[in-house]
Design an enzyme around this catalytic site. Structure first.
Site, PDB file in Angstrom:
ATOM      1  N   GLU A   1     -23.496 -11.703 -50.519  1.00 31.27           N
ATOM      2  CA  GLU A   1     -23.174 -13.122 -49.851  1.00 31.27           C
ATOM      3  C   GLU A   1     -21.853 -12.664 -49.306  1.00 31.27           C
ATOM      4  O   GLU A   1     -21.255 -11.603 -49.676  1.00 31.27           O
ATOM      5  CB  GLU A   1     -22.934 -13.939 -51.119  1.00 31.27           C
ATOM      6  CG  GLU A   1     -21.760 -13.543 -52.002  1.00 31.27           C
ATOM      7  CD  GLU A   1     -22.022 -14.943 -53.251  1.00 31.27           C
ATOM      8  OE1 GLU A   1     -22.538 -15.836 -53.009  1.00 31.27           O
ATOM      9  OE2 GLU A   1     -21.113 -14.552 -53.937  1.00 31.27           O
TER      10      GLU A   1
ATOM     11  N   ASN B   1     -18.026 -14.734 -49.370  1.00 33.67           N
ATOM     12  CA  ASN B   1     -17.329 -15.961 -49.636  1.00 33.67           C
ATOM     13  C   ASN B   1     -16.190 -16.361 -48.654  1.00 33.67           C
ATOM     14  O   ASN B   1     -15.423 -15.248 -48.335  1.00 33.67           O
ATOM     15  CB  ASN B   1     -16.744 -15.472 -50.844  1.00 33.67           C
ATOM     16  CG  ASN B   1     -17.672 -15.103 -52.026  1.00 33.67           C
ATOM     17  OD1 ASN B   1     -18.214 -15.787 -52.899  1.00 33.67           O
ATOM     18  ND2 ASN B   1     -17.768 -13.623 -51.990  1.00 33.67           N
TER      19      ASN B   1
ATOM     20  N   ARG C   1     -16.329  -5.189 -59.237  1.00 28.47           N
ATOM     21  CA  ARG C   1     -16.517  -5.861 -60.599  1.00 28.47           C
ATOM     22  C   ARG C   1     -17.924  -5.369 -61.217  1.00 28.47           C
ATOM     23  O   ARG C   1     -18.614  -4.936 -60.601  1.00 28.47           O
ATOM     24  CB  ARG C   1     -16.780  -7.419 -60.186  1.00 28.47           C
ATOM     25  CG  ARG C   1     -15.528  -8.111 -59.726  1.00 28.47           C
ATOM     26  CD  ARG C   1     -15.880  -9.570 -59.287  1.00 28.47           C
ATOM     27  NE  ARG C   1     -16.828  -9.414 -58.094  1.00 28.47           N
ATOM     28  CZ  ARG C   1     -17.387 -10.279 -57.450  1.00 28.47           C
ATOM     29  NH1 ARG C   1     -17.052 -11.436 -57.959  1.00 28.47           N
ATOM     30  NH2 ARG C   1     -17.883 -10.144 -56.198  1.00 28.47           N
TER      31      ARG C   1
ATOM     32  N   LYS D   1     -31.418 -18.814 -54.499  1.00 31.07           N
ATOM     33  CA  LYS D   1     -30.069 -19.168 -54.747  1.00 31.07           C
ATOM     34  C   LYS D   1     -29.859 -20.534 -54.010  1.00 31.07           C
ATOM     35  O   LYS D   1     -30.483 -20.904 -52.998  1.00 31.07           O
ATOM     36  CB  LYS D   1     -29.388 -18.264 -53.518  1.00 31.07           C
ATOM     37  CG  LYS D   1     -29.214 -16.802 -54.172  1.00 31.07           C
ATOM     38  CD  LYS D   1     -28.524 -15.789 -52.904  1.00 31.07           C
ATOM     39  CE  LYS D   1     -27.988 -14.662 -53.744  1.00 31.07           C
ATOM     40  NZ  LYS D   1     -26.838 -13.935 -52.770  1.00 31.07           N
TER      41      LYS D   1
ATOM     42  N   SER E   1     -11.412 -14.905 -54.740  1.00 29.40           N
ATOM     43  CA  SER E   1     -10.327 -14.514 -55.654  1.00 29.40           C
ATOM     44  C   SER E   1     -10.165 -13.037 -56.115  1.00 29.40           C
ATOM     45  O   SER E   1     -11.191 -12.115 -55.805  1.00 29.40           O
ATOM     46  CB  SER E   1     -10.602 -15.545 -56.884  1.00 29.40           C
ATOM     47  OG  SER E   1     -11.793 -15.266 -57.735  1.00 29.40           O
TER      48      SER E   1
ATOM     49  N   LYS F   1     -25.221 -20.577 -48.203  1.00 27.92           N
ATOM     50  CA  LYS F   1     -26.221 -19.512 -48.258  1.00 27.92           C
ATOM     51  C   LYS F   1     -27.394 -19.746 -47.074  1.00 27.92           C
ATOM     52  O   LYS F   1     -28.000 -18.878 -46.703  1.00 27.92           O
ATOM     53  CB  LYS F   1     -26.972 -19.636 -49.670  1.00 27.92           C
ATOM     54  CG  LYS F   1     -26.030 -19.361 -50.888  1.00 27.92           C
ATOM     55  CD  LYS F   1     -25.775 -18.152 -50.985  1.00 27.92           C
ATOM     56  CE  LYS F   1     -24.918 -18.112 -52.272  1.00 27.92           C
ATOM     57  NZ  LYS F   1     -23.424 -18.824 -52.295  1.00 27.92           N
TER      58      LYS F   1
ATOM     59  N   ARG G   1     -14.384 -12.464 -48.475  1.00 26.80           N
ATOM     60  CA  ARG G   1     -14.802 -11.381 -49.310  1.00 26.80           C
ATOM     61  C   ARG G   1     -16.187 -11.180 -48.958  1.00 26.80           C
ATOM     62  O   ARG G   1     -17.079 -12.252 -49.563  1.00 26.80           O
ATOM     63  CB  ARG G   1     -14.393 -11.540 -50.623  1.00 26.80           C
ATOM     64  CG  ARG G   1     -14.141 -10.351 -51.446  1.00 26.80           C
ATOM     65  CD  ARG G   1     -13.933 -10.222 -52.898  1.00 26.80           C
ATOM     66  NE  ARG G   1     -15.093 -10.951 -53.538  1.00 26.80           N
ATOM     67  CZ  ARG G   1     -15.124 -11.999 -54.175  1.00 26.80           C
ATOM     68  NH1 ARG G   1     -13.941 -12.667 -54.744  1.00 26.80           N
ATOM     69  NH2 ARG G   1     -16.471 -12.695 -54.958  1.00 26.80           N
TER      70      ARG G   1
ATOM     71  N   GLU H   1     -21.017 -21.875 -54.651  1.00 26.58           N
ATOM     72  CA  GLU H   1     -20.163 -20.903 -54.582  1.00 26.58           C
ATOM     73  C   GLU H   1     -19.686 -20.808 -56.177  1.00 26.58           C
ATOM     74  O   GLU H   1     -19.629 -21.585 -56.917  1.00 26.58           O
ATOM     75  CB  GLU H   1     -18.961 -21.005 -53.812  1.00 26.58           C
ATOM     76  CG  GLU H   1     -19.127 -20.939 -52.247  1.00 26.58           C
ATOM     77  CD  GLU H   1     -20.023 -19.774 -51.897  1.00 26.58           C
ATOM     78  OE1 GLU H   1     -19.765 -18.559 -52.410  1.00 26.58           O
ATOM     79  OE2 GLU H   1     -20.981 -19.775 -50.621  1.00 26.58           O
ATOM     80  N   GLY H   2     -19.141 -19.574 -56.480  1.00 22.97           N
ATOM     81  CA  GLY H   2     -18.317 -19.639 -57.972  1.00 22.97           C
ATOM     82  C   GLY H   2     -18.914 -18.772 -59.084  1.00 22.97           C
ATOM     83  O   GLY H   2     -18.519 -18.597 -60.178  1.00 22.97           O
TER      84      GLY H   2
END
Length: 474
Positions: A144, A146, A450, A364, A151, A305, A125, A368-369
Site C-alpha cells: 500500500e 500511506n 518492520r 482490504k 509514522s 485502497k 510511505r 489506514e493504521g
C-alpha cells in the site's frame, strides 16, 4: 536471514549478552515509546520493540524501491489534482463507506468554495514485501501507499546505530560497517521546512495535529526537533483544540490560539473513531484554510485502497502520468494483483474465486493504521456474508504475498527472549512540495523496515505486532 547470522542465532549465551546490550543501546539512542499503562507520561517510558539482528533484504529490490519513489510521489500528486478520477473511482465506495463519504464531502465543498491553499506538501510511505516465487526468486510487491500520518521515520533514524553495536558485540565488525545510514526524520523535516518557507510568513508556526493518546510521541519529536534546529516554531494541537481555538481571517489564514499556522502536519485523522461532530467541523476549518496541509484532503483520498486498486487497471497510469512511460513501467513492476469487488459480473466472479480459495488473497477495507485486513477463513466468512450486498464495494481484494521467513529475535519489554520465524516489510518515505503547478521538491527521504513473527497476518509497530528493524543488504 543472511548466512552471516547463522553461527550466532543459535548461540544462547551470545544472544542473551547481545540482547542486554541492545536494550540499553536502544534506550540510550532514544528508540522510545511511552508505556501502555501511562500513555500520557514521558517520565515512564520504555524502548520501542525492535529486532535483535538486522534482517536480510535483497539489494536489487531495495534499490528498486528507492528508484520508484519519486515516480510514486508524482503519481500521488497527480491523483490528488484529478477531480474526475477521484469522483469516478470512489463513486461506489462513498455509497457504502461513511468515513470515505464524509472526507469526500469536505473535498467537494472546499473545491466549490475555491482552494485558498497554493503550496502542497506530500509525505507518504510506500510499503513493500518480498514475494518469493516457486523458483525461489524474490520480487518487490507493493502492499500500500500511506499518504497520511506515515509514522516511524523518527525512531527508525536511530535504530541502525543499535544494530551496528549489536553486530560488533557479536564479532561482526565488518558486517556492521555495511549497515546504511538512514535519517527519514531529517528528510521529512526538510519537506515541512520548504513548505513553511514557501508559505511566506516568518511568524507562522508548524502545527502537528496529534492524537489524544500519544504513545508514539518520541517518533514525532525527532521530526519536531529537526524543525526547531532550523528555528521553525512547532506547536502540538488536537482536533478539539482546533475546534475551540481555531479561526480563519478574511484571507483564510488559519489561526489557532492566536498563532498563524503555516503548515498542518497530520499525525491523526486517518480512522473514523477519532471523528465526532466537533472534529469533523475542525477538519473542515483546516481544509478551508490557506495553511499547507500535509496531507490535504485530496491527497488523503488518493491513498485509499480503492484508488490503489484502480491504479492497477490497464491504461490508468498512462492517463495520470502522460508522457512518462519509464515512470509508468517502474510503478507497474511493483504491483501485486488487485481486484475490484464492485457490483456486476467482474465483482461477482472475483468474490466467488476468493470464497473458493481464500488463502490466495487478502481482503482490504478503506482504512489506514494496520490491523484491518482479513485473511483465510475470516476472509471467506465476511465475503460470504456481503457477496450479494453493495457493502462489498467498500473492500478491495489483493493477491496474498508470500515472503521467505527467516529466524530472528523480537525484543519487546517484559517479553521472553525467544527465536521466531519472521517476515519483513520495507517502507520508503517520499516527500514532495508543489507550489501552484511547479514541483519544487521530489525525493525519497529514507526507509523503514518492520518485521513480525509469521503467526501474525496483519498489524504494524503501533498496533503492537511488528517491530523496528534495519535492512542488511544481500
Amino acid at each position: 536471514m543472511a548466512a552471516a547470522w547463522q553461527d550466532v542465532v543459535r548461540d544462547a549465551a551470545a544472544v542473551r549478552e547481545a540482547a542486554a546490550v541492545a536494550v540499553d543501546a536502544a534506550l540510550l539512542a532514544g528508540v522510545l515509546m511511552r508505556t501502555g499503562e501511562q500513555p500520557h507520561a514521558s517520565d515512564v517510558v520504555n524502548y520501542a520493540p525492535f529486532t535483535l539482528l538486522p534482517s536480510a533484504v535483497p539489494q536489487d529490490l531495495f534499490e528498486q524501491a528507492y528508484a520508484v519513489q519519486q515516480d510514486f510521489n508524482l503519481l500521488v500528486d497527480a491523483v490528488s489534482q484529478n477531480k474526475e478520477f477521484l469522483e469516478q473511482t470512489l463513486a461506489s465506495t462513498i455509497k457504502v463507506d461513511d468515513f470515505t463519504a464524509r472526507l469526500f464531502r469536505i473535498y467537494t465543498q472546499v473545491l466549490e468554495e475555491g482552494l485558498a491553499q497554493t503550496v502542497f506538501l506530500g509525505i507518504n510511505r510506500s510499503d513493500y514485501m518480498f514475494d518469493c516465487g516457486l523458483d525461489g526468486t524474490a520480487a518487490l510487491r507493493q502492499i500500500e501507499i500511506n499518504t497520511i500520518a506515515a509514522s516511524f521515520g523518527g525512531l527508525t533514524s536511530r535504530t541502525a546505530d543499535v544494530h551496528r553495536l549489536v553486530l560488533k558485540v557479536l564479532g561482526k565488525t565488518e558486517e556492521a560497517s555495511h549497515l546504511l545510514p538512514n535519517n527519514p526524520a531529517k528528510g521529512l523535516a526538510l519537506g515541512i521546512a520548504k513548505a513553511w518557507e514557501l508559505y511566506g510568513s516568518q511568524r507562522a508556526v508548524v502545527m502537528f495535529l496529534v492524537e489524544e493518546v500519544q504513545r508514539n510521541i518520541f517518533d514525532q519529536r525527532c521530526v519536531e526537533n529537526e524543525l526547531w534546529n532550523r528555528n521553525i516554531r512547532v506547536v502540538r494541537k488536537r482536533f478539539r483544540d482546533v475546534f475551540e481555538q481555531g479561526s480563519l481571517d478574511a484571507s483564510r489564514r488559519l489561526y489557532v490560539d492566536g498563532q498563524e499556522v503555516a503548515v498542518v502536519y497530520y499525525r491523526e485523522g486517518y480512522v473514523p473513531q477519532v471523528y465526532d461532530q466537533q472534529n469533523w467541523e475542525a477538519r473542515l476549518l483546516l481544509e478551508r484554510s490557506r495553511a499547507v496541509k500535509c496531507p490535504d484532503i485530496a491527497t488523503q483520498l488518493a491513498g485509499t485502497k480503492k484508488v490503489q486498486q484502480e491504479l492497477s487497471r490497464p491504461g490508468t497510469l498512462e492517463k495520470l502520468l502522460p508522457g512518462r512511460p519509464e515512470a509508468v513501467a517502474r510503478i507497474r513492476a511493483t504491483f501485486a494483483g488487485l481486484y475490484s469487488l464492485d457490483e456486476g459480473e467482474e465483482g461477482d466472479r472475483i468474490a466467488a474465486t476468493a470464497i473458493a480459495d481464500p488463502d490466495r488473497f487478502v481482503l482490504k477495507p478503506q482504512r489506514e493504521g494496520g490491523g484491518n485486513n482479513l485473511y483465510g477463513e475470516e476472509l471467506r466468512e465476511v465475503l460470504e456474508k456481503i457477496k450479494d450486498s453493495p457493502e462489498r464495494t467498500s473492500y478491495i481484494l489483493m493477491d496474498k504475498i508470500k515472503p521467505q521467513p527467516a529466524l530472528n529475535y523480537l525484543l519487546r519489554a517484559h517479553s521472553p527472549l525467544q527465536a521466531s520465524q519472521c517476515i519483513s516489510e520495507l517502507g520508503i518515505f517520499g516527500v514532495y512540495v508543489r507550489q501552484g503547478q511547479e514541483l519544487v521538491v521530489n525525493r525519497a527521504a529514507g526507509h523503514l523496515l518492520r518485521t513480525k513473527a509469521i503467526e501474525h497476518a496483519d498489524g504494524g509497530v503501533a498496533a503492537g505486532v511488528a517491530v523496528l528493524d534495519t535492512p542488511y543488504l544481500v
